[in-house]
Design a protein around this motif. Structure first.
Motif, PDB file in Angstrom:
ATOM      1  N   ASN A 113       3.650   0.372   7.773  1.00 12.28           N
ATOM      2  CA  ASN A 113       4.826  -0.495   7.908  1.00 12.28           C
ATOM      3  C   ASN A 113       6.004   0.043   7.099  1.00 12.28           C
ATOM      4  O   ASN A 113       7.141   0.050   7.584  1.00 12.28           O
ATOM      5  N   ALA A 120      -0.130  -1.716  12.963  1.00 11.98           N
ATOM      6  CA  ALA A 120      -1.525  -1.919  12.556  1.00 11.98           C
ATOM      7  C   ALA A 120      -2.397  -0.902  13.293  1.00 11.98           C
ATOM      8  O   ALA A 120      -2.081  -0.518  14.421  1.00 11.98           O
ATOM      9  N   ARG A 166       0.032 -11.091  16.398  1.00 10.29           N
ATOM     10  CA  ARG A 166      -0.076 -12.453  15.843  1.00 10.29           C
ATOM     11  C   ARG A 166       0.750 -12.590  14.579  1.00 10.29           C
ATOM     12  O   ARG A 166       1.387 -13.627  14.337  1.00 10.29           O
ATOM     13  N   PRO A 174       2.562  -6.067   8.294  1.00 13.67           N
ATOM     14  CA  PRO A 174       1.185  -5.869   8.762  1.00 13.67           C
ATOM     15  C   PRO A 174       0.613  -7.226   9.165  1.00 13.67           C
ATOM     16  O   PRO A 174       1.271  -8.264   8.972  1.00 13.67           O
ATOM     17  N   GLU A 175      -0.577  -7.196   9.737  1.00 18.19           N
ATOM     18  CA  GLU A 175      -1.239  -8.467  10.069  1.00 18.19           C
ATOM     19  C   GLU A 175      -2.419  -8.655   9.116  1.00 18.19           C
ATOM     20  O   GLU A 175      -3.300  -7.806   9.053  1.00 18.19           O
ATOM     21  N   ARG A 233       0.834  -1.201   0.000  1.00 12.82           N
ATOM     22  CA  ARG A 233       0.000   0.000   0.000  1.00 12.82           C
ATOM     23  C   ARG A 233       0.873   1.258   0.000  1.00 12.82           C
ATOM     24  O   ARG A 233       1.840   1.357   0.752  1.00 12.82           O
ATOM     25  N   TYR A 270      -4.669 -12.680  10.875  1.00 19.55           N
ATOM     26  CA  TYR A 270      -3.876 -13.243  11.989  1.00 19.55           C
ATOM     27  C   TYR A 270      -2.504 -13.772  11.546  1.00 19.55           C
ATOM     28  O   TYR A 270      -1.868 -14.524  12.283  1.00 19.55           O
ATOM     29  N   SER A 326       1.464   2.910   3.359  1.00 18.07           N
ATOM     30  CA  SER A 326       1.653   1.870   4.376  1.00 18.07           C
ATOM     31  C   SER A 326       2.377   2.369   5.638  1.00 18.07           C
ATOM     32  O   SER A 326       3.472   2.941   5.558  1.00 18.07           O
TER      33      SER A 326
HETATM   34  C1  FNR Z   1      -6.214  -6.779   7.639  1.00 17.48           C
HETATM   35  N1  FNR Z   1      -6.054  -6.148   8.871  1.00 17.48           N
HETATM   36  C2  FNR Z   1      -5.979  -6.886  10.031  1.00 17.48           C
HETATM   37  N2  FNR Z   1      -5.667  -6.282  11.237  1.00 17.48           N
HETATM   38  C3  FNR Z   1      -5.533  -7.042  12.363  1.00 17.48           C
HETATM   39  O1  FNR Z   1      -5.226  -6.500  13.421  1.00 17.48           O
HETATM   40  N3  FNR Z   1      -5.697  -8.395  12.311  1.00 17.48           N
HETATM   41  C4  FNR Z   1      -6.012  -9.054  11.158  1.00 17.48           C
HETATM   42  O2  FNR Z   1      -6.116 -10.273  11.146  1.00 17.48           O
HETATM   43  C5  FNR Z   1      -6.190  -8.282   9.974  1.00 17.48           C
HETATM   44  N4  FNR Z   1      -6.490  -8.884   8.777  1.00 17.48           N
HETATM   45  C6  FNR Z   1      -6.456  -8.178   7.616  1.00 17.48           C
HETATM   46  C7  FNR Z   1      -6.586  -8.842   6.401  1.00 17.48           C
HETATM   47  C8  FNR Z   1      -6.465  -8.132   5.207  1.00 17.48           C
HETATM   48  C9  FNR Z   1      -6.582  -8.866   3.901  1.00 17.48           C
HETATM   49  C10 FNR Z   1      -6.197  -6.739   5.230  1.00 17.48           C
HETATM   50  C11 FNR Z   1      -6.001  -5.962   3.939  1.00 17.48           C
HETATM   51  C12 FNR Z   1      -6.097  -6.088   6.415  1.00 17.48           C
HETATM   52  C13 FNR Z   1      -5.773  -4.708   8.953  1.00 17.48           C
HETATM   53  C14 FNR Z   1      -4.289  -4.457   8.680  1.00 17.48           C
HETATM   54  O3  FNR Z   1      -3.507  -4.912   9.750  1.00 17.48           O
HETATM   55  C15 FNR Z   1      -4.083  -2.978   8.448  1.00 17.48           C
HETATM   56  O4  FNR Z   1      -4.727  -2.663   7.235  1.00 17.48           O
HETATM   57  C16 FNR Z   1      -2.601  -2.602   8.438  1.00 17.48           C
HETATM   58  O5  FNR Z   1      -2.435  -1.275   8.829  1.00 17.48           O
HETATM   59  C17 FNR Z   1      -1.985  -2.680   7.122  1.00 17.48           C
HETATM   60  O6  FNR Z   1      -0.667  -2.177   7.228  1.00 17.48           O
HETATM   61  P1  FNR Z   1      -0.107  -0.983   6.304  1.00 17.48           P
HETATM   62  O7  FNR Z   1      -0.669  -1.201   4.923  1.00 17.48           O
HETATM   63  O8  FNR Z   1      -0.576   0.318   6.910  1.00 17.48           O
HETATM   64  O9  FNR Z   1       1.363  -1.151   6.375  1.00 17.48           O
END
Ligand code: FNR
Length: 202
Positions: free
Chosen positions: A22, A123, A131, A83-84, A17, A87, A20
């Protein structure tokens, strides 16, 4: 630091993204590192094709994978921000790590084997990337990488920690990040000292 040149760290964000958090954490690592570290952010994760054992040889591997393996081999350490997703770690990140974990011809060495690695993640949720980071640690068990255990850098409610221009402003996160980079440096220095000791004994 035992090496006379700067420490080379390859940083990989598991998020493609544009905004992002991250990736912004890795930019913060470039800005706030304790010194003596060159941190390069890997920009080609989206180009890595799905892992295919049939072409995972020095001759047949996609050029972008060959290049990533070279970057990892030449880096003193890795810094991975995940990112997560559901899980766990994002598929794009796991896929790249799979390409870095093999040497079927037993001629090249394993890029991740004993490689010093530091992991962190952000996140917007209240549970951060707890996780996902545990899942990432599991990957590095098979590869026998040398992963920093503490400090853990789990940036929860990440949207509150950056300025509008993407600069990390949260003091606690900056301190943790610096602690993580120092711990990674200690692993790199220990590996380098052990290699020198073996070299001088030979
Ligand atoms: C997520 N997100 C998410 N957050 C979380 O705390 N636990 C989870 O299991 C999930 N699952 C999940 C699945 C998918 C397909 C997406 C796209 C998102 C939210 C995710 O952690 C959040 O969007 C992060 O901030 C993404 O990181 P960046 O893009 O800001 O680096």
């Amino acid at each position: 630091m035992t090496a006379s040149r700067p420490t080379r760290i390859l940083a990989v964000s598991g998020s493609l993204r544009a905004g992002s958090h991250n990736t912004l954490l890795l930019r913060a690592a470039q800005k706030f590192n304790p010194g003596g570290q060159e941190i390069e952010i890997y920009e080609h994760l989206r180009e890595i094709p799905p892992y295919d054992r049939d072409v995972d040889t020095p001759e047949l591997r996609p050029a972008v994978v060959t290049e990533l393996r070279r970057l990892v081999r030449e880096a003193d350490g890795l810094l991975i921000a995940t990112p997560e997703y559901n899980y766990s770690i994002p598929g794009v990140l796991k896929n790249a790590l799979d390409w870095l974990s093999t040497d079927w011809t037993k001629t090249e060495g394993l890029p991740l084997h004993r490689k010093p690695v530091a992991i962190l993640g952000a996140a917007p949720t209240n549970f951060g990337t707890v996780r996902a980071q545990l899942a990432l640690r599991q990957v590095f068990v098979w590869t026998d990488s040398d992963v920093v255990v503490k400090p853990e850098v789990q940036v929860f409610r990440s949207h509150e920690r950056f300025d509008a221009d993407g600069t990390l402003h949260d003091e606690m996160t900056i301190e943790l990040l610096q602690g993580l980079l120092s711990a990674l440096q200690a692993k790199i220095d220990a590996k380098s000292a052990a290699a020198s000791a073996v070299g001088s004994a030979a």
